[in-house]
Write a protein that holds these residues in place. Sequence first.
Motif, PDB file in Angstrom:
ATOM      1  N   ALA A  46       0.830  -1.207   0.000  1.00  0.00           N
ATOM      2  CA  ALA A  46       0.000   0.000   0.000  1.00  0.00           C
ATOM      3  C   ALA A  46       0.861   1.253   0.000  1.00  0.00           C
ATOM      4  O   ALA A  46       2.036   1.226   0.390  1.00  0.00           O
ATOM      5  CB  ALA A  46      -0.904  -0.002   1.229  1.00  0.00           C
ATOM      6  N   ASN A  47       0.282   2.359  -0.421  1.00  0.00           N
ATOM      7  CA  ASN A  47       0.950   3.648  -0.416  1.00  0.00           C
ATOM      8  C   ASN A  47       1.143   4.095   1.034  1.00  0.00           C
ATOM      9  O   ASN A  47       0.166   4.346   1.744  1.00  0.00           O
ATOM     10  CB  ASN A  47       0.110   4.673  -1.188  1.00  0.00           C
ATOM     11  CG  ASN A  47       0.766   6.031  -1.280  1.00  0.00           C
ATOM     12  OD1 ASN A  47       1.776   6.315  -0.639  1.00  0.00           O
ATOM     13  ND2 ASN A  47       0.183   6.913  -2.071  1.00  0.00           N
ATOM     14  N   ALA A  48       2.388   4.214   1.459  1.00  0.00           N
ATOM     15  CA  ALA A  48       2.678   4.559   2.852  1.00  0.00           C
ATOM     16  C   ALA A  48       2.386   6.016   3.175  1.00  0.00           C
ATOM     17  O   ALA A  48       2.402   6.407   4.343  1.00  0.00           O
ATOM     18  CB  ALA A  48       4.140   4.238   3.176  1.00  0.00           C
ATOM     19  N   PHE A  49       2.123   6.827   2.155  1.00  0.00           N
ATOM     20  CA  PHE A  49       1.792   8.239   2.386  1.00  0.00           C
ATOM     21  C   PHE A  49       0.282   8.459   2.511  1.00  0.00           C
ATOM     22  O   PHE A  49      -0.155   9.542   2.868  1.00  0.00           O
ATOM     23  CB  PHE A  49       2.319   9.110   1.239  1.00  0.00           C
ATOM     24  CG  PHE A  49       3.805   9.368   1.295  1.00  0.00           C
ATOM     25  CD1 PHE A  49       4.605   8.815   2.282  1.00  0.00           C
ATOM     26  CD2 PHE A  49       4.417  10.171   0.349  1.00  0.00           C
ATOM     27  CE1 PHE A  49       5.978   9.053   2.335  1.00  0.00           C
ATOM     28  CE2 PHE A  49       5.782  10.426   0.388  1.00  0.00           C
ATOM     29  CZ  PHE A  49       6.562   9.865   1.382  1.00  0.00           C
ATOM     30  N   MET A  50      -0.504   7.445   2.214  1.00  0.00           N
ATOM     31  CA  MET A  50      -1.952   7.576   2.284  1.00  0.00           C
ATOM     32  C   MET A  50      -2.435   7.376   3.713  1.00  0.00           C
ATOM     33  O   MET A  50      -1.918   6.540   4.451  1.00  0.00           O
ATOM     34  CB  MET A  50      -2.623   6.541   1.377  1.00  0.00           C
ATOM     35  CG  MET A  50      -4.127   6.630   1.335  1.00  0.00           C
ATOM     36  SD  MET A  50      -4.875   5.245   0.440  1.00  0.00           S
ATOM     37  CE  MET A  50      -4.644   3.913   1.611  1.00  0.00           C
ATOM     38  N   ASP A  51      -3.427   8.174   4.098  1.00  0.00           N
ATOM     39  CA  ASP A  51      -4.058   8.048   5.406  1.00  0.00           C
ATOM     40  C   ASP A  51      -5.568   8.060   5.211  1.00  0.00           C
ATOM     41  O   ASP A  51      -6.075   8.769   4.334  1.00  0.00           O
ATOM     42  CB  ASP A  51      -3.627   9.195   6.324  1.00  0.00           C
ATOM     43  CG  ASP A  51      -4.101   8.994   7.753  1.00  0.00           C
ATOM     44  OD1 ASP A  51      -3.354   8.384   8.546  1.00  0.00           O
ATOM     45  OD2 ASP A  51      -5.219   9.445   8.077  1.00  0.00           O
ATOM     46  N   ALA A  52      -6.278   7.298   6.009  1.00  0.00           N
ATOM     47  CA  ALA A  52      -7.726   7.192   5.841  1.00  0.00           C
ATOM     48  C   ALA A  52      -8.450   8.484   6.190  1.00  0.00           C
ATOM     49  O   ALA A  52      -9.523   8.763   5.648  1.00  0.00           O
ATOM     50  CB  ALA A  52      -8.269   6.047   6.697  1.00  0.00           C
ATOM     51  N   ASP A 117      -6.973   8.393  -0.553  1.00  0.00           N
ATOM     52  CA  ASP A 117      -6.557   8.403  -1.959  1.00  0.00           C
ATOM     53  C   ASP A 117      -5.258   7.607  -2.112  1.00  0.00           C
ATOM     54  O   ASP A 117      -4.213   7.999  -1.585  1.00  0.00           O
ATOM     55  CB  ASP A 117      -6.353   9.850  -2.423  1.00  0.00           C
ATOM     56  CG  ASP A 117      -6.075   9.951  -3.916  1.00  0.00           C
ATOM     57  OD1 ASP A 117      -5.781   8.924  -4.549  1.00  0.00           O
ATOM     58  OD2 ASP A 117      -6.133  11.076  -4.453  1.00  0.00           O
ATOM     59  N   ALA A 118      -5.341   6.512  -2.840  1.00  0.00           N
ATOM     60  CA  ALA A 118      -4.171   5.638  -3.012  1.00  0.00           C
ATOM     61  C   ALA A 118      -3.060   6.292  -3.819  1.00  0.00           C
ATOM     62  O   ALA A 118      -1.935   5.800  -3.843  1.00  0.00           O
ATOM     63  CB  ALA A 118      -4.599   4.335  -3.676  1.00  0.00           C
ATOM     64  N   ALA A 119      -3.352   7.409  -4.486  1.00  0.00           N
ATOM     65  CA  ALA A 119      -2.346   8.108  -5.292  1.00  0.00           C
ATOM     66  C   ALA A 119      -1.707   9.274  -4.539  1.00  0.00           C
ATOM     67  O   ALA A 119      -0.980  10.071  -5.131  1.00  0.00           O
ATOM     68  CB  ALA A 119      -2.974   8.613  -6.585  1.00  0.00           C
ATOM     69  N   THR A 120      -1.955   9.388  -3.237  1.00  0.00           N
ATOM     70  CA  THR A 120      -1.391  10.482  -2.443  1.00  0.00           C
ATOM     71  C   THR A 120       0.130  10.493  -2.559  1.00  0.00           C
ATOM     72  O   THR A 120       0.785   9.457  -2.421  1.00  0.00           O
ATOM     73  CB  THR A 120      -1.802  10.338  -0.967  1.00  0.00           C
ATOM     74  OG1 THR A 120      -3.221  10.453  -0.874  1.00  0.00           O
ATOM     75  CG2 THR A 120      -1.151  11.408  -0.109  1.00  0.00           C
TER      76      THR A 120
END
Length: 205
Positions: A46-52, A117-120
């Motif tokens: 997963a993108n480690a920069f994404m947060d819920a 956003d998974a593209a963050t």
Amino acid sequence: LFRSAVKQVAQRNGHHATFMCRPKIPNVMSSGWHLHQSLKDRKTGANAFMDAEQPLSPLGMQWMAGLLGHAPAAAAFTTPTLNGYERYKPFSLAPDRAIWARENRGVMVRVLGGPGDAATHLENRVGEPAANPYLYMASQIVCGLDGIRNKSDPGPSADTPYEVKAPMLPRSLADALAALDADTALRAGLGDFFVDYYVKLKQAE
């Protein structure tokens, strides 16, 4: 490889291609090289920069803090030519200080994406097109990892990028080289021998 190919094609057609920053031209902004960055979680993918819930995860905030904290020294790699420092001017759609924000084209680091956003990712807008891509990227990795290692805080976002009080970016290549020479994190990450050699080489310019 791309730059070399462009230069050769241009030369064969009677032109000279350059990737240095544009000089000041009326009604034309300077050209920069914005480097987009994100990390992938090795276990989950997963993108480690994404947060819920937040625009950027705590890890992403720490990475960004590393980029901002070492910006003066890393400028020696992101902006390695004398002309490049002409970009760092207020109201030029280029950064002039080490700050961040969402959807703001005057800051150094722009947060793109949002909660869930998974593209963050982050967009570092400080570089110039003539930068060596390997040194540019290596410096970003060293700085970002140092931010994570120290759990650094990037501070609040900047709504008025050319007015907020924040560390200024170097005004010349000489200033950037002096900052690099004194930066312990970049020295540790890239090696004293390399940093000393690079500083001497660029000082000669």
